[in-house]
Design an enzyme around this catalytic site. Structure first.
Site, PDB file in Angstrom:
ATOM      1  N   GLY A 206       0.859  -1.257   0.020  1.00 50.59           N
ATOM      2  CA  GLY A 206      -0.078  -0.033  -0.160  1.00 50.59           C
ATOM      3  C   GLY A 206       0.743   1.282   0.016  1.00 50.59           C
ATOM      4  N   PRO A 208       2.575   4.675   1.185  1.00 47.33           N
ATOM      5  CA  PRO A 208       3.282   5.201   2.405  1.00 47.33           C
ATOM      6  C   PRO A 208       2.345   5.755   3.317  1.00 47.33           C
ATOM      7  CG  PRO A 208       4.422   6.365   0.306  1.00 47.33           C
ATOM      8  CD  PRO A 208       3.043   5.810  -0.016  1.00 47.33           C
ATOM      9  N   GLU A 430      -8.204  34.327  -6.417  1.00 48.83           N
ATOM     10  CA  GLU A 430      -9.015  33.407  -5.516  1.00 48.83           C
ATOM     11  C   GLU A 430     -10.516  33.262  -5.894  1.00 48.83           C
ATOM     12  OE1 GLU A 430      -7.350  31.001  -4.412  1.00 48.83           O
ATOM     13  OE2 GLU A 430      -5.475  31.727  -4.522  1.00 48.83           O
ATOM     14  N   HIS A 433     -11.475  31.528  -8.877  1.00 49.86           N
ATOM     15  CA  HIS A 433     -11.497  30.129  -8.626  1.00 49.86           C
ATOM     16  C   HIS A 433     -12.734  30.003  -8.166  1.00 49.86           C
ATOM     17  CE1 HIS A 433      -7.299  28.741  -9.687  1.00 49.86           C
ATOM     18  NE2 HIS A 433      -6.803  29.404  -8.888  1.00 49.86           N
TER      19      HIS A 433
HETATM   20  P1  ADP Z   1       3.565   2.768   6.328  1.00 48.67           P
HETATM   21  O1  ADP Z   1       4.083   1.510   7.261  1.00 48.67           O
HETATM   22  O2  ADP Z   1       2.365   2.192   5.751  1.00 48.67           O
HETATM   23  O3  ADP Z   1       4.142   3.510   5.790  1.00 48.67           O
HETATM   24  P2  ADP Z   1       2.945   3.570   9.256  1.00 48.67           P
HETATM   25  O4  ADP Z   1       2.286   2.239   9.703  1.00 48.67           O
HETATM   26  O5  ADP Z   1       4.353   3.817   9.538  1.00 48.67           O
HETATM   27  O6  ADP Z   1       2.710   3.460   7.559  1.00 48.67           O
HETATM   28  O7  ADP Z   1       1.881   4.631   9.729  1.00 48.67           O
HETATM   29  C1  ADP Z   1       2.434   5.817  10.354  1.00 48.67           C
HETATM   30  C2  ADP Z   1       1.460   6.286  11.279  1.00 48.67           C
HETATM   31  O8  ADP Z   1       0.384   6.726  10.743  1.00 48.67           O
HETATM   32  C3  ADP Z   1       1.013   5.104  12.057  1.00 48.67           C
HETATM   33  O9  ADP Z   1       2.205   5.179  13.387  1.00 48.67           O
HETATM   34  C4  ADP Z   1      -0.214   5.814  12.729  1.00 48.67           C
HETATM   35  O10 ADP Z   1      -0.253   6.514  13.834  1.00 48.67           O
HETATM   36  C5  ADP Z   1      -0.734   6.367  11.540  1.00 48.67           C
HETATM   37  N1  ADP Z   1      -1.566   5.653  10.855  1.00 48.67           N
HETATM   38  C6  ADP Z   1      -1.679   5.183   9.453  1.00 48.67           C
HETATM   39  N2  ADP Z   1      -2.627   4.140   9.504  1.00 48.67           N
HETATM   40  C7  ADP Z   1      -3.381   4.305  10.191  1.00 48.67           C
HETATM   41  C8  ADP Z   1      -4.635   3.616  10.616  1.00 48.67           C
HETATM   42  N3  ADP Z   1      -5.281   2.757   9.715  1.00 48.67           N
HETATM   43  N4  ADP Z   1      -5.128   3.627  11.819  1.00 48.67           N
HETATM   44  C9  ADP Z   1      -4.707   4.436  12.775  1.00 48.67           C
HETATM   45  N5  ADP Z   1      -3.415   4.987  12.543  1.00 48.67           N
HETATM   46  C10 ADP Z   1      -2.850   4.960  11.624  1.00 48.67           C
HETATM   47 ZN    ZN Z   2      -4.903  29.600  -8.495  1.00 46.06          ZN
END
Ligand code: ADP
Ligand code: ZN
Ligand code: MG
Length: 609
Positions: A206, A208, A430, A433
């Site tokens: 998925g 980031p 603005e 828009h």
């Molecule tokens: P990835 O590994 O997919 O890049 P992370 O797991 O490191 O993302 O997510 C980063 C932060 O974003 C997590 O520590 C959390 O705080 C928040 N987060 C991301 N997705 C969720 C979710 N589905 N529910 C709650 N918190 C989330």
């Molecule tokens: Zn503009």
């Protein structure tokens, strides 16, 4: 085994340097010690000296004779050598002269001292240097030198991650798939009985920030089995050959601790396609690590209870070998959250923060379409920081809305100096828009307009929020978007009869939207449903490449031009026929700097009445 030895190379290298230094020192400081000054003389001179009883000691070697005479100082010697000649009388002569003779070279030092200087001291010196070096290396590696080749794979157990599925909002499908794995680890007999074997590896895929790492940690918390976690990037920073050793060690530990979970985060750093070499034969080190990983995964017996999880946001770049059956054969998609998911994530993170009652997370959720879980978590945190900054002890709706803008557009640049003329241009831009958006059928309502500059470089912006979540965009929707994007520039043209650089971002967005319509969505009459571009990475919208001829590409460019031209004409028309209300709105915005969608609509409706 080869891999484990290679890291010692540097140590040997330092030993050699030390040896050279030592030899040089010896030669400079004690030249007489190892190579005393030896004068070569003829055999008859030697015999004369023996006859004169000058010779003190004689060493008889196979083809040379080394001998000494008394030196100037007491107990010192002068060294001579001469070639050995067949001479039966030699021993008799030497005896007669009273010289000591043997087959060993005499020295001016005691044998003990000699032994110390030539053997013990240098060896001690080497050992010392070696120890120093290895200690330095160890420090740099952050481990124990004796465990070269042993990884320091971190073991996470329940208490250490402290995460559970309750911490992960939304992502129900991913959680379901992972729950099955957890269940397998708890009740393997249930699965064995029926003859089912679970996949050895599951790959979390998925964009980031969607919570892949979080999900894996939650699995660890739920599973109550040992959890070995390592990040792909950790492999890369190791010494040559260490990556493969680390993989081997990781899996060895895991086998000992089964049932357990092995988690490899950011697996794309080691799992990149092997053939995508850089012409120099690719990256051997990474390849070795990957091969070791593949070998280890094959070596595992699926019924042992070791489950391998991995996460990546670059599934397209993974080596196919990793994905074939028996390895990471199960993919668990972890997608960007929908409206419901975003609200749930906001609520999960809001739990740790003091909030005013009756906060409307729905509005925030709608304003953050496309945001990842990580960004949403950040929005809550920014809101809390803002509340603290303003000396309040609870987070308000206002804080949340402002922090959405901070995350989207950066902080307000309060001190920015913008002159009146430019401020006026920005206000009209603005309003341009907003007015175009309002006059178009079915376009998203205006939520907020502001001309307070942001740290991101935006001089102002108009926020539109869809009333409900959309999963499909119609051709009209996209055309509306493009027309709205051109609205800013149009207002400048209509009012000031000149144009500024302020529209660059609008132009970029409009162009890429128009391009996507033609090349990917099949929305142009001219090309119809032909894919002219492929998406390389579904999680990076900019990562696309053309898959059509040069000729076709030129035609696409023309088509893009005509779409934007038409949108521009349409926006111009709208603004020209709404000139007076545009003036009113711009005047109001200039005064207040930020206006809400309601204020905007009120003025517009009054004018229409
Ligand atoms: P990835 O590994 O997919 O890049 P992370 O797991 O490191 O993302 O997510 C980063 C932060 O974003 C997590 O520590 C959390 O705080 C928040 N987060 C991301 N997705 C969720 C979710 N589905 N529910 C709650 N918190 C989330
Ligand atoms: Zn503009
Ligand atoms: Mg991650």
């Amino acid at each position: 085994m080869k891999q484990e030895k290679t890291p010692r190379k540097p140590v040997i290298f330092y030993y050699m340097i030390a040896m050279v230094i030592l030899l040089l020192l010896n030669a400079l400081v004690f030249p007489a010690l190892l190579s005393p000054q030896v004068t070569e003389v003829s055999y008859d001179k030697f015999l004369t000296m023996v006859g004169d009883k000058q010779v003190k000691q004689v060493a008889l070697e196979d083809d040379v004779i080394i001998f000494t005479t008394a030196g100037e100082k007491e107990n010192s010697f002068v060294y001579y050598k001469t070639g050995r000649v067949q001479d039966d009388q030699l021993v008799n002569r030497l005896q007669e002269s009273g010289a000591e003779f043997s087959a060993v070279i005499p020295t001016q030092n005691s044998p003990l001292m000699n032994f110390l200087m030539t053997w013990v001291v240098p060896i001690a010196f080497f050992v010392l240097i070696g120890q120093l070096m290895s200690r330095m290396l160890t420090k740099r590696m952050g481990g124990n030198a004796m465990s070269f080749g042993k990884s320091n794979a971190k073991i996470y157990v329940e208490s250490q991650t402290g995460k559970s599925f309750a911490d992960v909002a939304g992502q129900d499908e991913a959680k379901e798939a992972l729950r099955e794995i957890v269940d397998f680890l708890h009740h393997p007999e249930k699965y064995k009985e029926i003859g089912a074997s679970l996949p050895k590896g599951a790959l979390l895929v998925g964009p980031p920030g969607t919570g892949k790492t979080l999900l894996a940690k939650a699995v660890a918390g739920e599973a109550k089995v040992p959890f070995f976690s390592i990040s792909g990037s950790e492999f890369v920073e190791m010494f040559v050959g260490m990556g493969a050793a680390k993989v081997r060690d990781l899996f060895k530990q895991a086998a000992e601790k089964a049932p357990c979970i092995v988690f490899i985060d950011e697996i794309d750093t080691i799992g990149k396609k092997r053939d995508s070499g850089n012409g120099m034969g690719g990256n051997d080190e990474r390849e070795q690590t990957l091969n070791q990983l593949l070998a280890e995964m094959d070596g595992f017996d699926g019924t042992k209870g070791v489950v391998i999880l991995a996460a990546t946001n670059r599934p397209d770049s993974l080596d196919k070998a990793l994905l074939r059956p028996g390895r990471f054969d199960r993919r668990i998609p972890v997608e960007l959250p929908d409206l419901q998911g975003r609200v749930a994530i906001l609520e999960v993170h809001a739990k740790d923060v003091k909030m005013e009652p009756n906060i409307d997370f729905g509005t925030i959720g709608r304003a953050t379409s496309g945001a990842s879980g990580a960004e949403l978590a950040n929005i809550i945190n920014e809101a809390a920081l803002r509340a603290v900054r303003q000396g309040r002890d609870k987070v308000s709706q206002q804080d949340l809305e402002e922090s959405v803008e901070v995350v989207i557009a950066g902080y307000q640049r309060k001190g920015a100096m913008i002159n009146e003329k430019e401020k006026k241009i920005i206000a009209y831009h603005e309003i341009g828009h907003a007015l175009v958006a309002a006059r178009l059928k079915d376009s998203a309502p205006v939520h907020k307009i502001t001309i307070i500059p942001r740290t991101s470089g935006a001089l102002g912006y108009t926020m539109q929020i869809e009333e409900d979540e959309r999963v499909l965009m119609s051709k009209e929707d996209i055309l509306n978007q493009i027309t709205t994007l051109t609205g800013g520039r149009c207002a400048e043209e209509v009012v000031f009869n000149s144009i500024t650089s302020g529209a660059s971002n609008d132009i970029e967005k409009a162009t890429s939207a128009a391009r996507a319509m033609i090349t990917r969505y099949g929305m142009s009459d001219k090309f119809g449903m032909v894919a002219l571009e492929t998406v390389n990475n579904p999680y990076l919208s900019a990562d696309t490449s053309l898959v059509c001829s040069q000729d076709m590409a030129a035609q696409v460019d023309n088509e893009v031009q005509s779409i934007i031209h038409n949108a521009h004409e349409k926006a111009l028309e709208i603004l020209q026929s709404n000139r007076s209300v545009m003036d009113q709105l711009a005047e109001y915005l200039l005064q207040k700097e930020t206006i809400t969608g309601e204020e905007f609509m009120e003025i517009l409706k009054k004018a229409d009445a």
